[in-house]
Write an enzyme that holds these catalytic residues in place. Structure first.
Site, PDB file in Angstrom:
ATOM      1  N   GLY A 137       0.833  -1.206   0.000  1.00 58.03           N
ATOM      2  CA  GLY A 137       0.000   0.000   0.000  1.00 58.03           C
ATOM      3  C   GLY A 137       0.863   1.250   0.000  1.00 58.03           C
ATOM      4  O   GLY A 137       1.947   1.258   0.583  1.00 58.03           O
ATOM      5  N   ARG A 168       0.612  -4.641  -5.722  1.00 61.24           N
ATOM      6  CA  ARG A 168       0.686  -5.939  -5.040  1.00 61.24           C
ATOM      7  C   ARG A 168       0.896  -6.947  -6.160  1.00 61.24           C
ATOM      8  O   ARG A 168       0.065  -7.063  -7.050  1.00 61.24           O
ATOM      9  CB  ARG A 168      -0.598  -6.193  -4.263  1.00 61.24           C
ATOM     10  CG  ARG A 168      -0.858  -5.087  -3.231  1.00 61.24           C
ATOM     11  CD  ARG A 168      -1.914  -5.456  -2.229  1.00 61.24           C
ATOM     12  NE  ARG A 168      -2.376  -4.277  -1.493  1.00 61.24           N
ATOM     13  CZ  ARG A 168      -1.814  -3.807  -0.380  1.00 61.24           C
ATOM     14  NH1 ARG A 168      -0.761  -4.404   0.133  1.00 61.24           N
ATOM     15  NH2 ARG A 168      -2.301  -2.730   0.213  1.00 61.24           N
ATOM     16  N   ASP A 213       5.224  -5.433   5.805  1.00 63.23           N
ATOM     17  CA  ASP A 213       5.786  -6.748   6.140  1.00 63.23           C
ATOM     18  C   ASP A 213       5.687  -7.723   4.968  1.00 63.23           C
ATOM     19  O   ASP A 213       6.576  -8.560   4.773  1.00 63.23           O
ATOM     20  CB  ASP A 213       5.137  -7.321   7.400  1.00 63.23           C
ATOM     21  CG  ASP A 213       3.632  -7.459   7.271  1.00 63.23           C
ATOM     22  OD1 ASP A 213       3.023  -6.685   6.518  1.00 63.23           O
ATOM     23  OD2 ASP A 213       3.062  -8.347   7.936  1.00 63.23           O
ATOM     24  N   THR A 225       4.262   1.913   5.751  1.00 63.68           N
ATOM     25  CA  THR A 225       2.862   1.477   5.798  1.00 63.68           C
ATOM     26  C   THR A 225       2.143   2.328   6.832  1.00 63.68           C
ATOM     27  O   THR A 225       2.710   2.610   7.897  1.00 63.68           O
ATOM     28  CB  THR A 225       2.726  -0.018   6.155  1.00 63.68           C
ATOM     29  OG1 THR A 225       1.359  -0.272   6.524  1.00 63.68           O
ATOM     30  CG2 THR A 225       3.606  -0.442   7.314  1.00 63.68           C
ATOM     31  N   ASP A 232      -0.110   1.426   8.685  1.00 65.02           N
ATOM     32  CA  ASP A 232      -0.657   0.588   9.764  1.00 65.02           C
ATOM     33  C   ASP A 232       0.215   0.508  11.026  1.00 65.02           C
ATOM     34  O   ASP A 232      -0.257   0.081  12.065  1.00 65.02           O
ATOM     35  CB  ASP A 232      -0.906  -0.839   9.253  1.00 65.02           C
ATOM     36  CG  ASP A 232      -1.842  -0.857   8.053  1.00 65.02           C
ATOM     37  OD1 ASP A 232      -2.676   0.057   7.954  1.00 65.02           O
ATOM     38  OD2 ASP A 232      -1.726  -1.770   7.209  1.00 65.02           O
ATOM     39  N   ASP A 283       2.400  -1.645  11.781  1.00 65.40           N
ATOM     40  CA  ASP A 283       2.238  -3.028  12.245  1.00 65.40           C
ATOM     41  C   ASP A 283       3.508  -3.854  12.091  1.00 65.40           C
ATOM     42  O   ASP A 283       3.450  -5.068  11.963  1.00 65.40           O
ATOM     43  CB  ASP A 283       1.078  -3.696  11.478  1.00 65.40           C
ATOM     44  CG  ASP A 283       1.290  -3.699   9.968  1.00 65.40           C
ATOM     45  OD1 ASP A 283       2.250  -3.055   9.494  1.00 65.40           O
ATOM     46  OD2 ASP A 283       0.499  -4.338   9.262  1.00 65.40           O
ATOM     47  N   ARG A 337     -25.730  12.653  19.077  1.00 63.56           N
ATOM     48  CA  ARG A 337     -25.729  11.356  18.397  1.00 63.56           C
ATOM     49  C   ARG A 337     -24.568  10.474  18.853  1.00 63.56           C
ATOM     50  O   ARG A 337     -23.545  10.968  19.326  1.00 63.56           O
ATOM     51  CB  ARG A 337     -25.564  11.556  16.881  1.00 63.56           C
ATOM     52  CG  ARG A 337     -26.845  11.936  16.214  1.00 63.56           C
ATOM     53  CD  ARG A 337     -26.660  12.044  14.709  1.00 63.56           C
ATOM     54  NE  ARG A 337     -27.874  12.610  14.146  1.00 63.56           N
ATOM     55  CZ  ARG A 337     -27.918  13.369  13.064  1.00 63.56           C
ATOM     56  NH1 ARG A 337     -26.819  13.648  12.400  1.00 63.56           N
ATOM     57  NH2 ARG A 337     -29.062  13.829  12.631  1.00 63.56           N
ATOM     58  N   ARG A 347      -5.567  -2.573   9.069  1.00 62.15           N
ATOM     59  CA  ARG A 347      -5.546  -4.032   8.820  1.00 62.15           C
ATOM     60  C   ARG A 347      -5.711  -4.782  10.135  1.00 62.15           C
ATOM     61  O   ARG A 347      -6.646  -4.542  10.843  1.00 62.15           O
ATOM     62  CB  ARG A 347      -4.262  -4.426   8.088  1.00 62.15           C
ATOM     63  CG  ARG A 347      -4.291  -4.019   6.630  1.00 62.15           C
ATOM     64  CD  ARG A 347      -3.065  -4.496   5.927  1.00 62.15           C
ATOM     65  NE  ARG A 347      -3.340  -5.516   4.953  1.00 62.15           N
ATOM     66  CZ  ARG A 347      -2.436  -6.000   4.133  1.00 62.15           C
ATOM     67  NH1 ARG A 347      -1.180  -5.598   4.187  1.00 62.15           N
ATOM     68  NH2 ARG A 347      -2.751  -6.899   3.260  1.00 62.15           N
ATOM     69  N   GLY A 397     -10.338  12.082  21.783  1.00 59.92           N
ATOM     70  CA  GLY A 397     -11.199  12.007  22.970  1.00 59.92           C
ATOM     71  C   GLY A 397     -12.355  11.042  22.815  1.00 59.92           C
ATOM     72  O   GLY A 397     -13.442  11.282  23.362  1.00 59.92           O
TER      73      GLY A 397
HETATM   74  P1  ATP Z   1       0.900  -2.862   3.421  1.00 59.15           P
HETATM   75  O1  ATP Z   1       1.171  -3.150   4.883  1.00 59.15           O
HETATM   76  O2  ATP Z   1       0.801  -1.411   3.147  1.00 59.15           O
HETATM   77  O3  ATP Z   1      -0.234  -3.641   2.866  1.00 59.15           O
HETATM   78  P2  ATP Z   1       2.744  -4.827   2.418  1.00 59.15           P
HETATM   79  O4  ATP Z   1       4.149  -4.730   1.947  1.00 59.15           O
HETATM   80  O5  ATP Z   1       2.520  -5.664   3.649  1.00 59.15           O
HETATM   81  O6  ATP Z   1       2.205  -3.333   2.610  1.00 59.15           O
HETATM   82  P3  ATP Z   1       1.549  -6.865   0.756  1.00 59.15           P
HETATM   83  O7  ATP Z   1       0.498  -6.758  -0.291  1.00 59.15           O
HETATM   84  O8  ATP Z   1       1.305  -7.808   1.887  1.00 59.15           O
HETATM   85  O9  ATP Z   1       1.821  -5.366   1.245  1.00 59.15           O
HETATM   86  O10 ATP Z   1       2.927  -7.320   0.055  1.00 59.15           O
HETATM   87  C1  ATP Z   1       3.453  -6.595  -1.043  1.00 59.15           C
HETATM   88  C2  ATP Z   1       4.002  -7.549  -2.054  1.00 59.15           C
HETATM   89  O11 ATP Z   1       5.090  -8.285  -1.484  1.00 59.15           O
HETATM   90  C3  ATP Z   1       3.033  -8.598  -2.552  1.00 59.15           C
HETATM   91  O12 ATP Z   1       2.168  -8.137  -3.551  1.00 59.15           O
HETATM   92  C4  ATP Z   1       3.989  -9.657  -3.091  1.00 59.15           C
HETATM   93  O13 ATP Z   1       4.461  -9.291  -4.377  1.00 59.15           O
HETATM   94  C5  ATP Z   1       5.158  -9.558  -2.111  1.00 59.15           C
HETATM   95  N1  ATP Z   1       5.004 -10.623  -1.107  1.00 59.15           N
HETATM   96  C6  ATP Z   1       4.252 -10.616   0.006  1.00 59.15           C
HETATM   97  N2  ATP Z   1       4.336 -11.781   0.657  1.00 59.15           N
HETATM   98  C7  ATP Z   1       5.133 -12.577  -0.098  1.00 59.15           C
HETATM   99  C8  ATP Z   1       5.616 -13.917   0.024  1.00 59.15           C
HETATM  100  N3  ATP Z   1       5.280 -14.678   1.063  1.00 59.15           N
HETATM  101  N4  ATP Z   1       6.434 -14.364  -0.960  1.00 59.15           N
HETATM  102  C9  ATP Z   1       6.804 -13.586  -2.005  1.00 59.15           C
HETATM  103  N5  ATP Z   1       6.367 -12.325  -2.164  1.00 59.15           N
HETATM  104  C10 ATP Z   1       5.564 -11.823  -1.238  1.00 59.15           C
END
Ligand code: ATP
Length: 322
Positions: free
Chosen positions: A14, A75, A106, A129, A131, A133, A166, A175, A189
């Site tokens: 994202g 993605r 991650d 990100t 998030d 997270d 309300r 997420r 608050g």
């Molecule tokens: P956000 O937290 O903003 O969603 P993110 O990096 O966690 O960001 P993801 O969609 O989970 O977003 O992962 C981004 C890209 O990383 C995926 O589209 C994929 O190409 C690659 N990726 C994620 N997990 C794997 C995996 N287990 N193996 C190979 N590639 C991966």
């Protein structure tokens, strides 16, 4: 160790405010070290499709204050396959790239770990990100901006909620993480904050709202990852107190964009510069982050874990939401 001459950088997952500021910082320090930087468009998709562009400091200076990512992000399902990762490796070799910087969440870092099974190319992750997270850093790029945006939206909703007495149930992003909910809820608050990390918070809400007599606003902030969900929260509230004017607002994607806050820009500058310095010092397979207000390197396999909500933050939630 061979000196690094060509870094490829990509934004993945994202989009998050601060990604453009990080690109600006990476190119600035790299130029000073005589290192060429290429931008990979659309995350891992661009690595598979050999979609690289030269990055120019002057044009990045014009976009460093903007949300989103000028490199675009994606993605990539193809990168999850062995064939996709082999194609990505061909792009790396074909362009004589000798280090990678990946700005993402991650999932993107999991992608890096998979790539490291087929190549020894040095790589570094920058947590980007909204998030917040990711373990190994106190804050991720975009989190502070998203919290400020959410907080302002909740402030605006409160004006109406207060004027009409309300109850508003407001869903925020995050997420599986309750960080945005916790920060946006506390700073606006809110009367109740429901996060995935706490399964008793719904009981506190229902106890509190049972005696509510529509004499003022009542704000409930719900993280999107909370196990109950806003519609169901609404039903549960109506079941214990039928005498209230209930509304649901989902803040949705307006939380993701917008110009990065000063805090996010500083974070991006610190991590961008540190990532290039770390690569030049021979570091690899790490994520750079901020821990206790100092830059910190964490092995990549340790960061693909959830950043937990501390006991102190959980304590604040019980102070304000009971
Ligand atoms: P956000 O937290 O903003 O969603 P993110 O990096 O966690 O960001 P993801 O969609 O989970 O977003 O992962 C981004 C890209 O990383 C995926 O589209 C994929 O190409 C690659 N990726 C994620 N997990 C794997 C995996 N287990 N193996 C190979 N590639 C991966």
């Amino acid at each position: 160790m061979q000196p690094i001459q060509h870094i490829a950088v990509l934004t993945s997952g994202g989009d998050a405010p601060g990604m453009n500021t990080a690109l600006f910082a990476i190119v600035k320090i790299a130029q000073q070290q005589g290192i060429k930087v290429s931008g990979v468009r659309k995350g891992f998709e661009g690595l598979i499709d050999n979609d690289l562009i030269p990055l120019d400091y002057k044009s990045l200076q014009q976009s460093m204050h903007l949300g989103g990512t000028v490199l675009k992000t994606a993605r990539s399902e193809r990168f999850r396959t062995e064939t996709g990762r082999q194609q990505a490796l061909s792009t790396i070799e074909h362009n004589n790239v000798d280090a990678l910087i990946v700005i993402g969440g991650d999932g993107s870092f999991r992608g890096c770990l998979w790539l490291s099974h087929i190549t020894n190319i040095p790589y570094i992750g920058i947590p980007g990100t909204i998030d917040n997270d990711i373990a190994g850093t106190d804050y991720t790029l975009g989190f502070d901006t998203a919290v400020n945006t959410s907080m302002q939206c909740i402030d605006n909703i409160r004006d109406t909620a207060e004027s009409h007495n309300r109850v508003f149930i407001i869903e925020v992003m995050g997420r599986d993480s309750g960080y945005i909910g916790t920060y946006a809820g506390l700073t606006s608050g809110a009367d109740s904050i429901l996060i995935p990390e706490n399964d008793k918070d719904i009981d506190d809400l229902l106890n509190k709202i049972r005696d509510y007599h529509s004499e003022h606003a009542f704000i409930v902030v719900v993280s999107e990852g909370d196990e109950i969900g806003v519609e169901h929260v609404c039903e549960k509230i109506a079941a214990v107190n039928s005498n209230i004017d209930l509304r649901i607002t989902k803040l949705g994607h307006l939380q993701r964009g917008g110009n990065p806050s000063a805090a996010d820009r500083m974070l991006a500058i610190r991590l961008g510069v540190h990532s290039v310095k770390a690569l030049c010092a021979g570091e690899t397979a790490i994520m750079v982050g901020i821990l206790n207000n100092a830059v910190a390197n964490t092995p990549m396999q340790d960061v693909v874990k959830q950043h937990v909500i501390s006991d102190e933050l959980q304590g604040l939630l019980s102070v304000f939401c009971r």
